[in-house]
Design an enzyme around this catalytic site. Structure first.
Site, PDB file in Angstrom:
ATOM      1  N   ARG A  66      82.668  26.874  13.152  1.00  0.00           N
ATOM      2  CA  ARG A  66      82.184  25.672  13.813  1.00  0.00           C
ATOM      3  C   ARG A  66      81.987  24.575  12.777  1.00  0.00           C
ATOM      4  NH1 ARG A  66      76.688  24.653  14.531  1.00  0.00           N
ATOM      5  NH2 ARG A  66      76.962  24.469  16.783  1.00  0.00           N
ATOM      6  N   ASP A 126      80.122  42.134  -4.383  1.00  0.00           N
ATOM      7  CA  ASP A 126      79.053  43.110  -4.561  1.00  0.00           C
ATOM      8  C   ASP A 126      78.807  43.968  -3.330  1.00  0.00           C
ATOM      9  OD1 ASP A 126      78.256  40.578  -3.564  1.00  0.00           O
ATOM     10  OD2 ASP A 126      76.143  41.011  -3.931  1.00  0.00           O
ATOM     11  N   GLU A 156      76.788  37.926  -4.253  1.00  0.00           N
ATOM     12  CA  GLU A 156      76.509  37.027  -3.123  1.00  0.00           C
ATOM     13  C   GLU A 156      75.181  37.370  -2.475  1.00  0.00           C
ATOM     14  OE1 GLU A 156      75.985  35.879   0.902  1.00  0.00           O
ATOM     15  OE2 GLU A 156      76.548  37.925   0.362  1.00  0.00           O
ATOM     16  N   GLU A 157      74.824  38.650  -2.474  1.00  0.00           N
ATOM     17  CA  GLU A 157      73.589  39.069  -1.819  1.00  0.00           C
ATOM     18  C   GLU A 157      72.340  38.527  -2.496  1.00  0.00           C
ATOM     19  OE1 GLU A 157      73.530  40.552   1.000  1.00  0.00           O
ATOM     20  OE2 GLU A 157      75.553  41.336   1.235  1.00  0.00           O
TER      21      GLU A 157
END
Length: 450
Positions: A189, A83, A150-151
């Site tokens: 990480r 998106d 995703e937003e």
């Protein structure tokens, strides 16, 4: 997978780069808002089918899932989001977006790929192409997930649409995000890698009237202004120096004319946190302050606070992260891969897949900015020293990753990471084909790999 096998897997990539760049520029020029990625999904589905994948469309709305089974072995999930954002592009690129769309509130807005999701789609399509073309170099099953929204939380929508039951159960979930770091560098990480996110809609109620007679009104604009400033004290005065939180008022709307005091004001607030305790404290503080400001202003009605979306902290599995970092370092060079010194305050819903499946997940960031913009800056110091003023960050109207070498790097990192599982001998250090990942053999997690 052996170095020779990975080399063969990557061997055809160079010839594909011009075509992938064309895909990227096309996607960048035609962004679509969350849950409206119809054109993008169509391009993805068509390309996957031509590559030989088993394709399912409409998952979680506009999501596309490709499955490629290639004998016995682990199941690896690779994910890209699709998106765009309601941002007016100002890059000046020849393929800049001029798109507009109607948002969820019925407003016409500009649309831009201001977060790099067009790059994510391009890189995963490049990886799926090589996996399909070089099946003799790997064994197992790949689930390629092209996720909508995703937003605003598209991953949960895919899970709710039966993702767990409809597709092969992954042993590991892998994903990546382009970042405003020099192209060619990759960072991640173990443990918490991205913050939790909570978005709220706050509606304040006043009593409207004439701008010349404010004494006969309760002004929600003043109420909102006071609230914006007071919310800043949550981080500066209620969050410890060693803790991490961000409170942003990204939208404030009230009124229609300069001489009319309106009845209501609306604010959209975003909160980032890295631990459950800090998250709970910040959310409680926001609600306390919203209600207190309304009471102090004499509001005729209690404010409304509505949750819009919420993402948990993105957590990387430790052993699987070591495996991924070792694999990528082997492909790019150890000097190009480093461990992020702290949890990023950006957020992602990618972790929803690993959590729902109950398997390890690894998420990393790869640079997409022109290295010339950084001069002699150490990319490992960007989190502590900040970006140079000349480098636009994600969500900026000027954000646009450079296609070369970003596409090549993004495809390479996906293939290298996936290849650590897709082999007869299993992930390095595991002694089998299980899905928990291996230690990878790279010393330490406090600095660059190697």
């Amino acid at each position: 997978m052996t170095a020779t096998s990975l080399t063969r897997l990557l061997s055809g990539l160079q010839d594909r780069l011009p075509g992938l760049r064309a895909v990227y520029e096309d996607l960048h020029a035609h962004p679509e808002l969350s849950f409206h990625e119809f054109r993008t999904a169509g391009i993805v589905a068509d390309r996957l089918r031509r590559q030989g994948w088993d394709v399912t469309e409409g998952v979680g709305g506009t999501g596309v899932v490709g499955v490629l089974a290639n004998g016995e072995g682990p199941v690896v999930l690779l994910r890209a989001d699709m998106d765009g954002l309601p941002v007016l592009e100002r890059t000046g690129l020849p393929y800049a977006s001029r798109a507009t769309a109607v948002d969820a509130e019925g407003h016409e807005v500009p649309v831009m790929h201001a977060c790099g999701h067009d790059m994510h789609v391009t890189c995963l399509l490049g990886a799926t192409d090589r996996l399909a073309a070089a099946r003799g170099e790997w064994r197992g099953t790949v689930v390629a997930v092209f996720q909508p929204a995703e937003e605003v939380g598209g991953a949960p929508a895919m899970i709710e649409d039966g993702f767990l039951e409809r597709f092969p159960r992954a042993d590991v979930c892998l994903g990546q995000h382009v970042a405003p770091a020099p192209a060619g560098f990759v960072g991640t990480r173990p443990g918490p890698v991205m913050a939790a996110s909570d978005s709220l809609l706050v509606r304040l109620f006043g009593r409207g009237g004439h701008g010349s007679a404010p004494e006969s009104t309760v002004d929600p604009v003043v109420m909102a202004a006071a609230l914006v400033m007071r919310l800043q004290t949550i981080v500066s005065r209620e969050t410890g120096a060693a803790q991490t939180a961000v409170v942003t008022v990204g939208s404030l709307h009230a009124g229609t004319k300069e001489n009319i005091i309106p009845d209501t004001a609306e604010l959209r607030i975003n909160i980032r946190s890295t631990t459950p305790a800090v998250r709970d404290r910040v959310l409680a503080a926001v609600e306390r302050i919203v209600r207190a400001e309304a009471a102090a202003s004499g509001a005729p009605k209690d404010p409304e606070i509505t949750g819009l979306n919420s993402f948990p902290v993105t957590v990387n599995d430790g052993p699987a992260t070591d495996t991924v970092m070792t694999a990528i370092a082997g492909a790019l060079g150890r000097e190009r891969v480093f461990t992020l010194p702290q949890t990023l305050t950006g957020s992602e819903d990618f972790g929803v897949f690993g959590t729902a499946l109950g398997v390890p997940s690894v998420f990393w960031h790869f640079g997409g900015a022109d290295p010339a913009l950084f001069r002699d800056a150490d990319p490992r110091a960007l989190l502590t020293d900040g970006l140079p003023a000349t480098v636009p960050a994600n969500h900026s109207p000027y954000f646009a990753p450079v296609p070369d070498p970003t596409i090549r790097i993004g495809v390479t990192t996906l293939l290298a990471a996936a290849a650590a599982w897709l082999c007869p001998e299993g992930p390095r250090g595991t002694g089998g084909t299980g899905g928990t990942g291996g230690t990878g053999g790279t010393g330490g997690t406090g600095g660059p790999v190697g």
